[in-house]
Design a protein around this motif. Structure first.
Motif, PDB file in Angstrom:
ATOM      1  N   GLU A 168      51.796  20.080  71.249  1.00  0.00           N
ATOM      2  CA  GLU A 168      51.401  18.901  70.818  1.00  0.00           C
ATOM      3  C   GLU A 168      50.066  18.442  71.159  1.00  0.00           C
ATOM      4  O   GLU A 168      49.464  19.938  71.833  1.00  0.00           O
ATOM      5  CB  GLU A 168      52.694  18.766  71.965  1.00  0.00           C
ATOM      6  N   LEU A 169      49.282  18.107  70.295  1.00  0.00           N
ATOM      7  CA  LEU A 169      48.975  16.789  70.554  1.00  0.00           C
ATOM      8  C   LEU A 169      48.033  16.497  71.864  1.00  0.00           C
ATOM      9  O   LEU A 169      48.774  15.784  71.618  1.00  0.00           O
ATOM     10  CB  LEU A 169      47.770  16.123  69.427  1.00  0.00           C
ATOM     11  N   GLY A 170      46.867  16.661  72.797  1.00  0.00           N
ATOM     12  CA  GLY A 170      47.335  16.247  74.058  1.00  0.00           C
ATOM     13  C   GLY A 170      46.038  16.322  74.630  1.00  0.00           C
ATOM     14  O   GLY A 170      44.858  16.726  73.830  1.00  0.00           O
ATOM     15  N   SER A 171      45.993  15.556  75.932  1.00  0.00           N
ATOM     16  CA  SER A 171      44.471  16.034  76.462  1.00  0.00           C
ATOM     17  C   SER A 171      45.184  16.504  78.703  1.00  0.00           C
ATOM     18  O   SER A 171      46.480  16.011  78.400  1.00  0.00           O
ATOM     19  CB  SER A 171      44.037  15.342  76.505  1.00  0.00           C
ATOM     20  N   VAL A 172      44.383  16.999  78.772  1.00  0.00           N
ATOM     21  CA  VAL A 172      44.845  17.067  80.347  1.00  0.00           C
ATOM     22  C   VAL A 172      43.377  16.838  81.401  1.00  0.00           C
ATOM     23  O   VAL A 172      41.996  17.636  80.916  1.00  0.00           O
ATOM     24  CB  VAL A 172      45.370  18.874  80.382  1.00  0.00           C
ATOM     25  N   GLU A 173      43.290  17.071  81.984  1.00  0.00           N
ATOM     26  CA  GLU A 173      42.435  15.879  82.998  1.00  0.00           C
ATOM     27  C   GLU A 173      42.097  17.372  84.449  1.00  0.00           C
ATOM     28  O   GLU A 173      43.156  17.621  84.671  1.00  0.00           O
ATOM     29  CB  GLU A 173      42.858  14.884  83.041  1.00  0.00           C
ATOM     30  N   GLY A 174      40.593  18.183  84.869  1.00  0.00           N
ATOM     31  CA  GLY A 174      41.386  18.815  85.587  1.00  0.00           C
ATOM     32  C   GLY A 174      39.760  19.149  86.257  1.00  0.00           C
ATOM     33  O   GLY A 174      39.143  19.120  85.629  1.00  0.00           O
ATOM     34  N   PHE A 175      39.800  20.186  87.112  1.00  0.00           N
ATOM     35  CA  PHE A 175      38.646  20.866  87.469  1.00  0.00           C
ATOM     36  C   PHE A 175      38.411  22.337  86.504  1.00  0.00           C
ATOM     37  O   PHE A 175      39.660  23.321  87.031  1.00  0.00           O
ATOM     38  CB  PHE A 175      38.097  20.864  88.871  1.00  0.00           C
ATOM     39  N   ILE A 176      37.307  22.698  86.020  1.00  0.00           N
ATOM     40  CA  ILE A 176      36.353  24.049  85.628  1.00  0.00           C
ATOM     41  C   ILE A 176      36.968  24.496  87.137  1.00  0.00           C
ATOM     42  O   ILE A 176      36.380  24.721  88.079  1.00  0.00           O
ATOM     43  CB  ILE A 176      35.417  24.474  84.966  1.00  0.00           C
ATOM     44  N   VAL A 177      37.041  26.182  86.930  1.00  0.00           N
ATOM     45  CA  VAL A 177      37.872  26.955  88.176  1.00  0.00           C
ATOM     46  C   VAL A 177      36.921  28.138  87.837  1.00  0.00           C
ATOM     47  O   VAL A 177      36.058  29.141  88.527  1.00  0.00           O
ATOM     48  CB  VAL A 177      38.824  26.691  88.747  1.00  0.00           C
ATOM     49  N   ARG A 178      36.849  28.771  86.656  1.00  0.00           N
ATOM     50  CA  ARG A 178      36.064  30.382  86.259  1.00  0.00           C
ATOM     51  C   ARG A 178      35.867  29.975  84.686  1.00  0.00           C
ATOM     52  O   ARG A 178      36.570  29.482  83.645  1.00  0.00           O
ATOM     53  CB  ARG A 178      37.080  31.450  86.590  1.00  0.00           C
ATOM     54  N   VAL A 179      34.999  31.019  84.509  1.00  0.00           N
ATOM     55  CA  VAL A 179      34.963  30.952  83.138  1.00  0.00           C
ATOM     56  C   VAL A 179      34.936  33.159  82.828  1.00  0.00           C
ATOM     57  O   VAL A 179      35.045  33.225  83.411  1.00  0.00           O
ATOM     58  CB  VAL A 179      33.396  30.966  82.285  1.00  0.00           C
ATOM     59  N   GLY A 180      35.446  33.031  81.028  1.00  0.00           N
ATOM     60  CA  GLY A 180      34.761  34.791  81.085  1.00  0.00           C
ATOM     61  C   GLY A 180      34.919  34.464  79.788  1.00  0.00           C
ATOM     62  O   GLY A 180      35.088  33.438  79.009  1.00  0.00           O
ATOM     63  N   ARG A 181      35.576  35.842  78.856  1.00  0.00           N
ATOM     64  CA  ARG A 181      36.039  36.403  77.582  1.00  0.00           C
ATOM     65  C   ARG A 181      36.869  37.337  77.935  1.00  0.00           C
ATOM     66  O   ARG A 181      37.447  37.986  78.939  1.00  0.00           O
ATOM     67  CB  ARG A 181      34.660  36.963  77.367  1.00  0.00           C
ATOM     68  N   ASP A 182      37.779  37.225  76.484  1.00  0.00           N
ATOM     69  CA  ASP A 182      38.912  37.677  76.536  1.00  0.00           C
ATOM     70  C   ASP A 182      38.813  38.910  75.537  1.00  0.00           C
ATOM     71  O   ASP A 182      37.643  39.456  75.269  1.00  0.00           O
ATOM     72  CB  ASP A 182      40.499  36.889  75.442  1.00  0.00           C
ATOM     73  N   GLY A 183      39.425  39.494  74.949  1.00  0.00           N
ATOM     74  CA  GLY A 183      39.544  40.445  74.841  1.00  0.00           C
ATOM     75  C   GLY A 183      39.150  40.630  73.464  1.00  0.00           C
ATOM     76  O   GLY A 183      38.473  41.787  72.498  1.00  0.00           O
ATOM     77  N   TYR A 184      39.226  39.634  72.386  1.00  0.00           N
ATOM     78  CA  TYR A 184      38.583  39.379  71.359  1.00  0.00           C
ATOM     79  C   TYR A 184      36.768  38.663  71.548  1.00  0.00           C
ATOM     80  O   TYR A 184      35.697  38.561  70.658  1.00  0.00           O
ATOM     81  CB  TYR A 184      39.156  38.253  70.493  1.00  0.00           C
ATOM     82  N   LYS A 185      35.949  38.929  72.938  1.00  0.00           N
ATOM     83  CA  LYS A 185      35.119  38.882  73.265  1.00  0.00           C
ATOM     84  C   LYS A 185      34.758  36.522  72.746  1.00  0.00           C
ATOM     85  O   LYS A 185      33.767  36.455  72.802  1.00  0.00           O
ATOM     86  CB  LYS A 185      33.919  39.610  72.475  1.00  0.00           C
TER      87      LYS A 185
END
Length: 286
Positions: A168-185
């Motif tokens: 569904e289209l929508g939004s979530v509010e929260g706090f960034i906990v980590r960043v990175g990349r997946d296998g597709y970069k």
């Protein structure tokens, strides 16, 4: 005057005689009374006032017990309460069997007791009948082995619902906990939802979803930046989010930069005039 319920319990021993074990007979009645107590607590949102007493027993097979509600407190009229509890219980037990949906006021404890009542019909007892005929809107409930098997299956489905994936289209509010990349970069950001604390993977939609984050320092991002993520939300089930295809990030100002009480409160706002007089003067000016 409170009205009774009749409970009939049938069983067969190895010789085919109607002879339930003491444990099955008494536990069947006790578990049903526990269902009544659980429904009463939920319906009235308070500790139970009803006491269920055995007021009659048939001497002929099959055994039928008559149980009647009484008040714990002398002089308190419980007719209305008893009627609501009995009718809610009878309809609820029938609803589980017929439609397989959780009845109102049936919490997990009540559902467990109802399951135990039905389990005995697949191991020991051959029929249990609850006669609510003294109550106008309470249906008769007759549980046989076949009925019990269907009811038990429904209870299991209610307790462990099938996972329903959806988007569904929508939004979530929260706090960034980590960043990175997946296998597709692809760049990925994980946020912790402010409401239920679940960790959610955020994937940029067409490479544009993280543009706002790129304008901030790494230290700002890693310090738990508060954000609102908008996009296509993929759910594992009715509640748990699998990931979000991010269309837009809204970044909130850090708490340290938000206005405090000193910046929005002026001690001389009314120039020394009482608030009521100040407001009255404003109304006159209008």
């Amino acid at each position: 005057m409170a009205k009774p319920i009749k409970i009939t319990v049938k069983a067969k021993d190895t010789d085919g005689q109607d002879a339930p074990t003491v444990e099955d007979l008494l536990s069947q009645i006790q578990d049903f009374v526990d269902v009544l107590h659980g429904v009463e607590n939920a319906v009235t949102d308070e500790n139970g006032e009803l006491v269920w007493r055995v007021t009659d027993i048939t001497r002929n097979s099959p055994f039928t017990f008559e149980v009647t509600p009484y008040s714990k407190t002398f002089g308190v009229n419980i007719d209305s309460r008893a009627t609501k509890v009995v009718e809610t219980t009878a309809k609820g037990l029938s609803q589980i069997t017929e439609s397989g949906t959780r009845p109102t006021y049936f919490d997990d404890t009540v559902m467990k007791k109802a399951e135990r009542v039905n389990n005995r019909l697949t191991n020991g007892l051959i029929e249990t009948k609850f006669d609510f005929s003294q109550y106008k809107d309470a249906p008769l409930l007759e549980i046989t082995a076949n009925v019990a098997k269907r009811t038990i299956q429904h209870i299991q489905e209610i307790k462990d619902p099938v996972l329903v994936k959806h988007t569904e289209l929508g939004s979530v509010e929260g706090f960034i906990v980590r960043v990175g990349r997946d296998g597709y970069k692809r760049p990925l950001i994980w946020i912790e939802s402010r409401l239920d604390k679940q960790e959610i993977k955020c994937i940029p939609s067409k490479g544009k979803g993280f543009l706002q984050v790129g304008d901030h320092k790494v230290s700002e991002v890693l310090e738990g930046m508060r954000v609102r993520v908008n996009g296509l939300i993929h759910y594992k089930n009715l509640e748990q989010v699998e990931n979000i295809e991010v269309e837009n990030f809204q970044i909130f100002e850090p708490d340290s930069e938000l206005p405090d009480s000193k910046s929005i409160v002026s001690p001389n706002f009314t120039s020394g005039v009482e608030a009521s007089e100040y407001l009255e003067a404003l109304r006159k000016d209008e």
